[in-house]
Write an enzyme that holds these catalytic residues in place. Sequence first.
Site, PDB file in Angstrom:
ATOM      1  N   ASP A  88       0.527  -1.607  -0.383  1.00 56.45           N
ATOM      2  CA  ASP A  88      -0.301   0.219  -0.108  1.00 56.45           C
ATOM      3  C   ASP A  88       1.040   1.114  -0.388  1.00 56.45           C
ATOM      4  OD1 ASP A  88      -2.419   1.252   0.450  1.00 56.45           O
ATOM      5  OD2 ASP A  88      -1.572   1.492   2.837  1.00 56.45           O
ATOM      6  N   THR A  98       0.031   5.135   1.546  1.00 49.88           N
ATOM      7  CA  THR A  98      -0.361   5.838   1.976  1.00 49.88           C
ATOM      8  C   THR A  98       0.006   5.205   3.219  1.00 49.88           C
ATOM      9  OG1 THR A  98      -1.840   6.803   0.020  1.00 49.88           O
ATOM     10  CG2 THR A  98      -2.438   8.224   2.766  1.00 49.88           C
ATOM     11  N   GLY A 147      -5.223   3.516  -3.671  1.00 46.84           N
ATOM     12  CA  GLY A 147      -5.534   4.709  -3.587  1.00 46.84           C
ATOM     13  C   GLY A 147      -5.673   6.128  -4.385  1.00 46.84           C
ATOM     14  N   ASP A 148      -4.868   6.462  -4.534  1.00 46.07           N
ATOM     15  CA  ASP A 148      -4.471   7.732  -5.099  1.00 46.07           C
ATOM     16  C   ASP A 148      -4.275   7.750  -5.951  1.00 46.07           C
ATOM     17  OD1 ASP A 148      -3.863   8.738  -2.341  1.00 46.07           O
ATOM     18  OD2 ASP A 148      -1.760   8.637  -2.373  1.00 46.07           O
ATOM     19  N   ASP A 206      -1.547  -0.831   6.108  1.00 47.21           N
ATOM     20  CA  ASP A 206      -2.496  -0.189   7.491  1.00 47.21           C
ATOM     21  C   ASP A 206      -3.606   0.146   7.393  1.00 47.21           C
ATOM     22  OD1 ASP A 206      -1.510   1.917   5.709  1.00 47.21           O
ATOM     23  OD2 ASP A 206      -1.664   3.467   7.388  1.00 47.21           O
TER      24      ASP A 206
END
Lengths: 1006, 349
Positions: free
Chosen positions: A254, A256, A558-559, A713
């Site tokens: 991931d 972020t 997801g960015d 996270d």
Amino acid sequence: MVLLSTSDPSGIAYIQTMNLDGESNLKTRYARQETNKLVLDGTIFSGVITCEQPNRNIYEFTANLEIKGQRFPLSQSNIILRGCQLKNTESAIGIVVYAGQETKAMLNSAMSPAKRSRLETYMNRETLWLSVFLLIMCLVVAIGMGLWLNRHKSQLDTLPYYRKIYFEKKKFGKKYKYYGIPMETFFSFLSSIIVFQIMIPISLYITMELVRLGQSYFMIGDRHMYDSNSKSRFQCRSLNINEDLGQIRYVFSDKTGTLTENKMEFRKASVWGKHYGSTLSVDGSRDTNIGAEDVLEGRRKWKLKSEITPDFELLKLLHKDLSGEERIAAHEFFLTLAACNTVVPIPTQSPSSSDTDTTLGASYGIINYQGESPDEQALVSAASAYGYTLFERTSGHIVVDVNGEKLRLDVLGLHEFDSVRKRMSVVIRFPNDTVKVLVKGADTSMFSILKKDHPDDDHTKHATQSHLNEYSSEGLRTLVVASRDLTGEELVEWQCMYEDASTSLTDRSIKLRQTAALIECDLTLLGATAIEDKLQEGVPEAIESLRQAGIKVWVLTGDKQETAISIGLSCKLLTADMEQIIINGNSESECRKLLCDAKAKFCVKSANSSDQIAKWIKNTESDYLEIPLGTKLSSLQQQHAGQEEGASFGPLALIIDGNSLVYILEKDLESELFDLATSCRVVLCCRVAPLQKAGIVDLIKCRSDDMTLAIGDGANDVSMIQMADVGVGICGQEGRQAVMASDFAMGQFRFLKRLLLVHGHWNYQRIGYLVLYNFYRNAVFVLMLFWYILFTAFSTTSALTDWSSVFYSVLYTSLPTIVVGIMDKDLSHKTLLKYPKLYAAGHRQESYNMSLFWITMLDMLWQSLVLFYVPLFTYRNSSIDIWSMGSLWTIAVVILVNMHLAMDIQRWVFITHMSLWGSIIVTYGCMVVLDSIPVFPNYGTIFHLAKSPAYWLSILLIIVVGLLPRFVLKVLQQIFWPSDIQIAREAEILRKRRRFFGPKPDQISS
Amino acid sequence: MEIDEVSTSSANAAEIPSVPVRRGRSKAIYQFTQQNLPACKPVLTPTWVITIFFAVGTIFIPIGLFSLQVSQSVLEIVDRYDAECVPPSFRSNKLAYIKDSSIPKNCSRYLKVNKDMKAPIYIYYQLDNYYQNHRRYVKSRSDKQLLYGLKYNDTSTCSPEDATNGLPIVPCGLIAWSLFNDTYSFFRGTDALKVNRKNIAWESDRNHKFGKHVYPFNFQNGSLIGGAHLDPTIPLSDQEDLIVWMRTAALPSFRKLYGRIEEDLHANDILEVKLLNNYNTYSFGGRKKLVLSTSSWLGGHNNFIGIAYISIGSFFIFIALVFMLLHVKNPRPYGDTTNLSWTWKGISS
């Protein structure tokens, strides 16, 4: 839930969607004005909502609301999904459209599958082989028994050592425990299963659990994986996949909170063509700025949550009087930063709850900025650090505290950021009635709308441009800030259009865009900002090491695509020499085309034809001159040329977005993506939904044998973590869901390097050896029993006492295996970290594979034969009794398997010594005890035996002869085919030795 | 092999300044949890390998030579008598001969002593193809009864030889029932050689395993007599033939001690053995042998240990030489990191 109304009169609700997509910023959701009004008025109304079927896509929603015959469209911005948190909004009223299992959050969660380690799966396969051996052995015994009975059929009645009938008067002629040959054969089969069942190492599973427990203890205790910031230790949440850590091929990460700290930091600024912040280093600036801060502190009432150390030069500039172009530009620059955003300040009056700076916070309130994008938060915080504190925001006005003076600005209009304009602007009226447009946006979109004619500006523009290039090359995110004065006519015109556009029902966004275009022109450039999306400590190094170790790192985030790429650059995942393949299609065919194009361009072979091509190439290489085969050859040459061209492209990077993934993962393009992705060095997936993350992991898991690891996270990573072979959770700011779902949890991404390269390697080596050794240990014992049974008329007699058989795997030999499984180390952590490529031993399955299993089994066969026949020949034609023989075998097999282990131990610590030699002593102790009980038939055996030298000589002979082939093989392998681990180990130890004995320049090799 | 001194402190301290230098116990615990305990890490360098092989070889060969010499010095006379002791008229039907108790079972054998044999000379009987290690046989005993006699009632393990005529048998079970009952007496010329039949069983068995107050009871009273009768007036602890027999043999071909001749035998002595050929091995094709053997600290006449040690020792020396040659001819630099596979792969491609 469809929003009907909120406590805010304009129907706005702020939500945080951390649990869904991992983004921790605020998002705005709107209630339809129509319903909002109705609810606020307190009228009772009824309507019909028509919405799409429940689906997994969390970024889309289409529905209609019908009230009183009027239809309103509902979209993504009108709903609040389950799992979101309402922020800065007191209440919201809505209608639930999806509930329970049909919510998007639930549809995006996958069942947590039971994980089992790869090695254990292989182990079960080998256990099947052992079962086959067991069956064969039992069959041999049973058939032997049948044949023997058949041959002695007539004698069985009176045979002194069989005697199947009673001769007592009462029961005369009755059979004693005899049920006919077929039944006896069957019983002998069953009884041999009982005798040989130890061949199937049930105890191995228990041993493995204990060993993993010990390994976990050491992993948890590892100081190098202790995060002193969050005071969190490494956590092992799952106990059965320790060894998988040594075989990871793909890491899915991931972004972020995992790669980045999820903290934006304002790093550099360029104001009026002048660069500030180049010398700004976090520690150094603090000392030099003490004076300036003192000045500030007197005026500043509000303490910020995040600490930014301002640049001294810039501060000096700001403390000058409001005169001069540069000074005014700086003023407007920071005003823009403070005003042109959607950040909401939340003053909190409980300083004790804040952990940033309690000494200062005690007397001041603390402002918490919450906003849609962390970038904006960072900018606002930065402005505040320079004395422009955003103090209050309502929909009508904002209050900015400029060096202690409160400045109330009326917000006339706001053009939000959209992906076409790539900028945002705000129209504000100053207290002195001047009206300004403050704009900030991406550099590409800003430079085209700047004022063109002014020669002075040209200079500024160039300087800023060069600064921007400099910033972005450092991986910083840049924004350009500009402003413009509005004249009265312009204002009126704009106000008209703005009113019209913002209330229009159709094409609102297009109309707003047009409105914005009206005022976003002829801007004066003020400067540029550079924000660092702060990477976690050690991330680039960790990624580099992992890559060297042959692990592919994929980032699923997801960015936005741009963000993902910039992060990829800053963490050295993407490098400048990489060819970027970007896939973002909006339909299946488009995706297919993009994929095919990319494949064709970079000559990616598809999996099924790769062998063929490889063969062709081989042919062309070897037979290039001999067989000129016309057309076929030409095509081959083309292929070949293409191949070389592909190689010259350099490493590939694939960047793909969530929309394309929707089409690709659901359709038959999966294999195309797989081919392309696996040939790329780096894969970045942006805008992916939680389940898509899992889908990508699944893609790799299904289509290849490689082990996958997912690290994340947030709650949005849960399904990915559960799907991957190994799931790692980061204990970050984003809650506990990821940690709860993970197998391992740790504080920082960089620990992953140590977890995989050091602990993964160790665990894999240890467990691999442990399994093989346990197979061997039990099999050698069983086979020894088997050979003896062939000498007892197939009657499954065991020469060993019952207790010894039970104790063998429980007491006599278990402890050393556990200790070695926990404590043995082939290489020190320093060496493993120095040569990350040593990790490939796990990829090559060096510690556990079929051929090793068969070699071990052959070795086992030899050792069991030695074990059986040496005593047999030693005591041939002697008066030895069965218990003495059994005693000899017991001790011989215990010493033999322990010596076998001793030979393979790589690192002797006193615990190893204690357990190993202790086991042998314990065995002797047990035998002494067992032979001291008069009612056991084996009474006194060991005392009698120990007096005879033949006993000791045969034990020594068994050990030496038994271990001879293994030892010779080991030595030969070390001399002629040393493994990487072997060489590294020698290097490590010999280096140490040389240092120990003083510096010797020459190699110690003879 | 290498003792790895604690050399980790400096590097670790640099990395983690928060860990202070620890002393004593806490340091040991710290090293333990960080897997940094001082350890011995053996490396098989050629020096070590060759040394090991040489050392083992040089230890094994003398042991082997000595053992071989010792076992060669053991003299042995073996005489199979089960076939010859059957009168010629019964040769075709040995079973009828052995089952008919009216036929005298006397038999005389003559043994020639080839070399001087020093006392004590052990007399063994050897049975072949007799599965004393058969599961049914080994289990068919009651050790508690042997120790406690009739006081101990549970003799189910002894079936089918646990009771006769409704009364329990002491000692029960197939092993006792099938007690060997051939007897031997030895004559040199006309003088009977004294045969000592005491202390042929293990002392521990006599003293602790077989009851001093347990007398044979109801033994061999069934319709099928398996072997020897026991004198009901002598306690089990003194029935040494039984004690020897009850230590069931490990292999289907075994020897049991019968007694000792405590006189030296001289070369070319002719011994006459008068034996009673009572024991029935004919029903299952077992063979009976009489063995006279001297003894040594290594046991009986068995060259296996000696030969094995010599051959293994020589093999080790041979391997040591081969490795030495290999090492001289084709030395591999040990611990050379440039040999790591990815480095040479990089060079070759």
